[in-house]
Design an enzyme around this catalytic site. Structure first.
Site, PDB file in Angstrom:
ATOM      1  N   ASN A 128       0.911  -1.323   0.065  1.00 32.79           N
ATOM      2  CA  ASN A 128      -0.133   0.026   0.064  1.00 32.79           C
ATOM      3  C   ASN A 128       0.860   1.122  -0.040  1.00 32.79           C
ATOM      4  OD1 ASN A 128      -1.938   1.949   0.283  1.00 32.79           O
ATOM      5  ND2 ASN A 128      -2.398   1.410   2.606  1.00 32.79           N
ATOM      6  N   TRP A 129       1.013   1.988  -1.239  1.00 33.21           N
ATOM      7  CA  TRP A 129       1.844   3.042  -1.146  1.00 33.21           C
ATOM      8  C   TRP A 129       1.326   4.343  -0.661  1.00 33.21           C
ATOM      9  CZ3 TRP A 129       4.374   2.302  -6.972  1.00 33.21           C
ATOM     10  CH2 TRP A 129       5.140   1.339  -6.869  1.00 33.21           C
ATOM     11  N   LYS A 130      -0.031   4.239  -0.429  1.00 36.50           N
ATOM     12  CA  LYS A 130      -0.619   5.528   0.056  1.00 36.50           C
ATOM     13  C   LYS A 130      -0.459   6.701  -0.996  1.00 36.50           C
ATOM     14  CE  LYS A 130      -0.285   3.484   4.655  1.00 36.50           C
ATOM     15  NZ  LYS A 130      -0.258   3.580   6.187  1.00 36.50           N
ATOM     16  N   HIS A 189      -9.698   0.938   4.768  1.00 42.46           N
ATOM     17  CA  HIS A 189      -8.337   1.157   5.803  1.00 42.46           C
ATOM     18  C   HIS A 189      -8.563   2.237   6.532  1.00 42.46           C
ATOM     19  CE1 HIS A 189      -4.283   2.713   6.392  1.00 42.46           C
ATOM     20  NE2 HIS A 189      -3.866   1.467   5.923  1.00 42.46           N
ATOM     21  N   GLU A 223      -6.931   4.758   7.681  1.00 43.23           N
ATOM     22  CA  GLU A 223      -6.940   6.152   7.226  1.00 43.23           C
ATOM     23  C   GLU A 223      -8.297   6.745   6.625  1.00 43.23           C
ATOM     24  OE1 GLU A 223      -3.134   5.640   5.342  1.00 43.23           O
ATOM     25  OE2 GLU A 223      -2.323   5.201   7.342  1.00 43.23           O
ATOM     26  N   GLU A 233      -5.296  -4.912  10.920  1.00 45.75           N
ATOM     27  CA  GLU A 233      -4.616  -3.719  10.956  1.00 45.75           C
ATOM     28  C   GLU A 233      -4.671  -2.807  12.127  1.00 45.75           C
ATOM     29  OE1 GLU A 233      -2.464  -2.486   7.129  1.00 45.75           O
ATOM     30  OE2 GLU A 233      -4.390  -1.443   7.111  1.00 45.75           O
ATOM     31  N   GLY A 237       2.171   2.466  10.692  1.00 45.26           N
ATOM     32  CA  GLY A 237       3.323   3.518  10.687  1.00 45.26           C
ATOM     33  C   GLY A 237       4.229   3.941  12.148  1.00 45.26           C
ATOM     34  N   SER A 293       3.264  -1.820  10.495  1.00 43.52           N
ATOM     35  CA  SER A 293       4.858  -1.896  10.674  1.00 43.52           C
ATOM     36  C   SER A 293       5.626  -3.288  10.222  1.00 43.52           C
ATOM     37  CB  SER A 293       4.917  -1.637  12.247  1.00 43.52           C
ATOM     38  OG  SER A 293       4.660  -0.291  12.638  1.00 43.52           O
ATOM     39  N   GLY A 305       2.699  -1.030   4.422  1.00 41.56           N
ATOM     40  CA  GLY A 305       2.927   0.241   3.863  1.00 41.56           C
ATOM     41  C   GLY A 305       4.304   0.979   3.655  1.00 41.56           C
ATOM     42  N   GLY A 306       4.741   1.664   4.718  1.00 43.17           N
ATOM     43  CA  GLY A 306       6.193   2.153   4.742  1.00 43.17           C
ATOM     44  C   GLY A 306       7.298   1.293   4.049  1.00 43.17           C
TER      45      GLY A 306
END
Ligand code: PGA
Length: 245
Positions: A6-8, A91, A93, A159, A165, A201, A222-223
């Site tokens: 997931n590159w957001k 998600h 966010e 999640e 994150g 994470s 993600g990150g």
């Protein structure tokens, strides 16, 4: 095994081209599925760059209607039209920053599945619920309210909000307990065996331990998915796990 990136709202056209060069040099396995979720504007671009590779692309969100006066939204039909196989729905966010509640998530998931997309439906408790010992109950309620009746060919991503994150992850026992819980509930709702991803994470150092947990069928990253080297190291850990070496 499923590895989702997931590159957001990260990586522009130039960085995506760079990333794709690393993908081209890599040998993918047919036992581990990889799907990348770039920003909406670059889905088509990335899809063309990886057209020769066994990599799927997907959207990070979609609307619950197929078309209409919804400025700034994206139809699941359009995602399908440009070659998406998957879409992330619910998600944290989106739930937090765009006020999407369980009912919205249910409608969006339902619509995506009607458009022949596969959904990655996200659920997760906050630190408050976790600390109060209410995480299992909270997730049960979230699943019951946000899973549509037509849920099929799709996945759940667990999640925990406090893990996204932050570098903090639940203990291996907590992840196992939650995934077992989700497996039972989702089986009860759908009468199907649904794959469950862990997200929050995930990185190169913890991936092997996470994939060794029972009922963890893959990860949503993600990150750590923003660097091709790390994404491919995570993918490689999944291949090793699949072949048991
Ligand atoms: P993270 O994000 O890996 O950066 O914690 C995961 C996610 O939000 O899907």
């Amino acid at each position: 095994m499923f590895i989702a990136a997931n590159w957001k709202m990260n990586l522009d056209k130039k960085s995506i081209l760079e990333f794709s060069k690393h993908l081209q040099e890599f040998k993918f396995s047919n036992k581990v599925k990889a799907c990348i979720f770039p920003p909406m504007t670059y889905i088509d671009y990335l899809n063309n760059l990886v057209a020769n590779l066994p990599i799927s692309v997907g959207g990070q969100n979609c609307h619950f209607n197929f078309s209409g006066a919804y400025t700034g939204e994206v139809s699941p039909i359009f995602l399908k039209d440009i070659g998406c196989e998957y879409v992330i729905v619910g998600h944290s966010e989106r739930r937090t920053l765009n006020n999407e509640n369980d009912y919205d998530v249910m409608l969006r998931s339902q619509s995506a599945i009607n458009a022949n997309l596969k959904v990655i439906l996200c659920v997760g408790e906050s630190l408050v619920e976790r600390k109060k010992g209410e995480a299992l109950n909270f997730i049960e309620k979230q699943l019951l309210a946000s899973t549509p009746k037509n849920f099929e060919n799709s996945l759940i991503a667990y999640e925990p909000l406090w893990s996204i994150g932050t570098g903090n992850i639940p203990s291996m026992t907590e992840i196992q307990e939650m995934h077992e819980h989700i497996a039972q509930i989702i089986n009860h709702i759908t009468n199907k065996k649904i794959k469950i991803l862990y997200g929050g994470s995930v990185n190169v150092d913890n991936i092997t331990d996470i994939l060794n947990i029972k009922n963890v069928d893959g990860v949503l990253v993600g990150g750590a998915s923003l660097k091709a080297k790390d994404f491919l190291a995570i993918y490689t850990a999944a291949v090793k796990k699949t072949y048991n070496f």
